[in-house]
Every structure is written in structure tokens, then in C-alpha cells.
Design a protein around this motif. Structure first.
Motif, PDB file in Angstrom:
ATOM      1  N   PHE A  40      -0.725   0.055  -1.832  1.00 21.35           N
ATOM      2  CA  PHE A  40      -1.891   0.933  -1.855  1.00 21.35           C
ATOM      3  C   PHE A  40      -1.534   2.289  -2.478  1.00 21.35           C
ATOM      4  O   PHE A  40      -1.605   3.328  -1.832  1.00 21.35           O
ATOM      5  N   PHE A  79      -2.421  -5.470   6.237  1.00 22.07           N
ATOM      6  CA  PHE A  79      -3.421  -4.477   6.622  1.00 22.07           C
ATOM      7  C   PHE A  79      -4.232  -4.930   7.834  1.00 22.07           C
ATOM      8  O   PHE A  79      -4.503  -4.137   8.741  1.00 22.07           O
ATOM      9  N   SER A  99      -9.420   4.119   6.682  1.00 18.38           N
ATOM     10  CA  SER A  99     -10.643   4.901   6.801  1.00 18.38           C
ATOM     11  C   SER A  99     -11.074   4.990   8.259  1.00 18.38           C
ATOM     12  O   SER A  99     -10.991   4.003   9.000  1.00 18.38           O
ATOM     13  N   GLY A 146      -9.735  -7.301   5.706  1.00 23.07           N
ATOM     14  CA  GLY A 146      -9.809  -6.325   6.796  1.00 23.07           C
ATOM     15  C   GLY A 146     -10.146  -4.909   6.382  1.00 23.07           C
ATOM     16  O   GLY A 146     -10.047  -3.986   7.185  1.00 23.07           O
ATOM     17  N   VAL A 171      -3.511  -5.502  -2.169  1.00 22.49           N
ATOM     18  CA  VAL A 171      -4.353  -4.982  -3.252  1.00 22.49           C
ATOM     19  C   VAL A 171      -3.768  -5.307  -4.631  1.00 22.49           C
ATOM     20  O   VAL A 171      -4.502  -5.486  -5.593  1.00 22.49           O
TER      21      VAL A 171
END
Ligand code: GLN
Length: 253
Positions: A40, A79, A99, A146, A171
Motif C-alpha cells: 500500500f 488486510f 480508514s 476487506g 493491492v
């Protein structure tokens, strides 16, 4: 015989002393485990030269830990495994571009927000057909498991816009799938997609408006107020001292 007994006694005593010292040492230096999913960039990624996990989140949590006198160890996890791991006590802190959302706030406690992000749509560099959310009609989209991006894709699927969602663990694979033409679009955090674009210019581009703004926080087990207070205090200090700005300069340009 007497001598033998004496020797055994001395040996036993020594063993007892050594194990006692071992225990005491363990207790006085707790190592806080910081869980992260390192595909990430620029928040968490693997340094290609050293194999070490580096990034904005990593430097920031290290600065916070140093300020607060906490020993930390970075732990690489999927994650979708981060929240269960912090809930079960396998890790103490999540530092993973996570987040702050209402749903997650029911499961863990978050620090103060430490950076703003948001979701963006990305397509292949040569895709001229998709210019925004409405053009995702009937399309296949890749997301990381997720994540808020995965939730957004599901929302757009439920609304009858996206046709199919392909979910991946990391990712980097999400981006590969896009470049290889396995999907027509990706929904992911904008600053992270921008970092992938910077690494391979022309292959990926962001289209349309930001789908949703959000902010990242460090997460701890619910009600672990003691640790959360330290993280918040260290974060405040990092911002006031200019350390935060220095880290930001290292990873964003
Ligand atoms: N910010 C997004 C989320 O919290 C994605 C995080 C990530 O993939 N590391 O779901």
C-alpha cells in the motif's frame, strides 16, 4: 554423596535464578506488535533493497513509539486479518492506511485521524471508455479484500451499475489485474493508486471524481485507552515538532 547433593542444589538454584531473570526481563520490556499489509505505497511497502517494511505509516508510528517510549515490532498481515488480530490481542496496533469508518468503530478504537485520503476509480492508461462512476455500467472491477474500496464496489454492484467484482488479497495484484486487462477498472485509495501510477507511468490512470473522502487512523483493541492515549499524545507531538512534516516530505512529492 554429600558433595553430590550440594552440587545438585547449587545447579537447581542456578537454573531457578536464570529462569527468574528471564521472566523479569520479558515483563519489563513489552514489545507492541504493529500489524500492517505492505502493498500500500507510500503508506506501507517493502523496501526492494533491504526487504524491510517502510512507508509513511511505519515512520509515523515509529516516531510516535519513540516519543512515548514504546518498543514496537512491525508484523505483516493480510488486510482483512488486521481487525481480528487486534481484537484477539495477536497485535496491539493497526498501522495500515485504515480508514476510520462507523462499522470499524464498533470493532476497534481509532486514534485521531492522521491523514486524509479517499476512493478513486482507476482504469488502464489507454482506456477511453470509462470517464467516471456512471461508465462502470456492466463492467468488471477489481478491489482489495476487506477495504472501503471493496465496500464501495459492492454498493455500486447492488445499485445495478458494476456487473462483477474481483477481490484480491493485495493491492499490487489488484493493479496487475488492471494492467493485464483482467478487469476494466479498480476502486482503491487515491494516494495509493497515484503511487502505483508514478511507478509505471502511462499504464494506469485515475478517472472521474473522488468517490468518497475519508481519513486514516491507527486502531487498537476496544477500550485500550492507555495505549490509545499514548498514540494520540505521540501523534500530537510529531505534528508539533515538525517530525510529521518531515515524514510527509519523505513519502509525498
Ligand atoms: N483505506 C482503505 C480501507 O481502510 C484501504 C486500506 C488498505 O488497503 N490498506 O479499507
Amino acid at each position: 554423596m554429600k558433595k553430590f547433593l550440594k552440587l545438585s542444589l547449587v545447579a537447581l538454584l542456578m537454573i531457578a535464578l536464570v529462569s527468574f531473570a528471564g521472566c523479569a526481563k520479558k515483563e519489563e520490556q513489552k514489545v507492541y506488535k504493529v500489524g500492517t499489509e505492505p502493498t500500500f505505497p507510500p503508506f506501507e511497502m517493502t523496501d526492494e533493497k533491504t526487504g524491510e517494511i517502510i512507508g509513511f505509516d511505519i515512520d509515523l508510528i515509529k516516531a510516535i513509539a519513540e516519543d512515548q517510549g514504546l518498543k514496537i515490532e512491525i508484523v505483516n498481515l493480510g488486510f482483512d486479518g488486521l481487525i481480528p488480530a487486534v481484537q484477539s490481542g495477536n497485535i496491539d496496533i493497526v498501522a495500515s492506511g485504515m480508514s476510520i469508518t462507523e462499522d470499524r468503530q464498533k470493532e476497534v478504537d481509532f486514534s485521531e485521524a492522521y491523514i486524509d485520503a479517499g476512493l478513486a476509480i482507476a482504469v488502464a492508461g489507454n482506456n477511453e471508455g470509462i470517464k467516471g462512476k456512471d461508465d462502470l455500467q456492466g463492467k468488471t472491477v477489481a478491489v482489495q479484500i476487506g477495504t472501503t474500496g471493496a465496500n464501495k464496489a459492492q454498493e455500486l454492484k447492488d445499485a445495478g451499475i458494476i456487473k462483477e467484482i474481483k477481490t484480491f488479497n493485495t493491492v499490487d495484484v489488484v493493479m496487475l489485474e488492471l494492467i493485464n486487462g483482467g478487469v476494466e477498472a479498480v476502486i482503491n485509495d487515491k494516494p495509493v493508486t497515484e503511487a502505483f501510477i508514478a511507478k509505471q507511468p502511462g499504464k494506469i490512470k485515475i478517472v472521474g471524481e473522488v468517490l468518497e473522502s475519508d481519513s486514516y487512523g491507527f486502531a487498537v483493541k476496544k477500550d485500550n485507552k492507555e495505549l490509545l492515549d499514548k498514540i494520540n499524545a505521540g501523534l500530537k507531538k510529531a505534528i508539533e515538532s515538525g517530525k510529521y512534516a518531515e515524514i510527509q516530505k519523505t513519502y509525498f512529492n
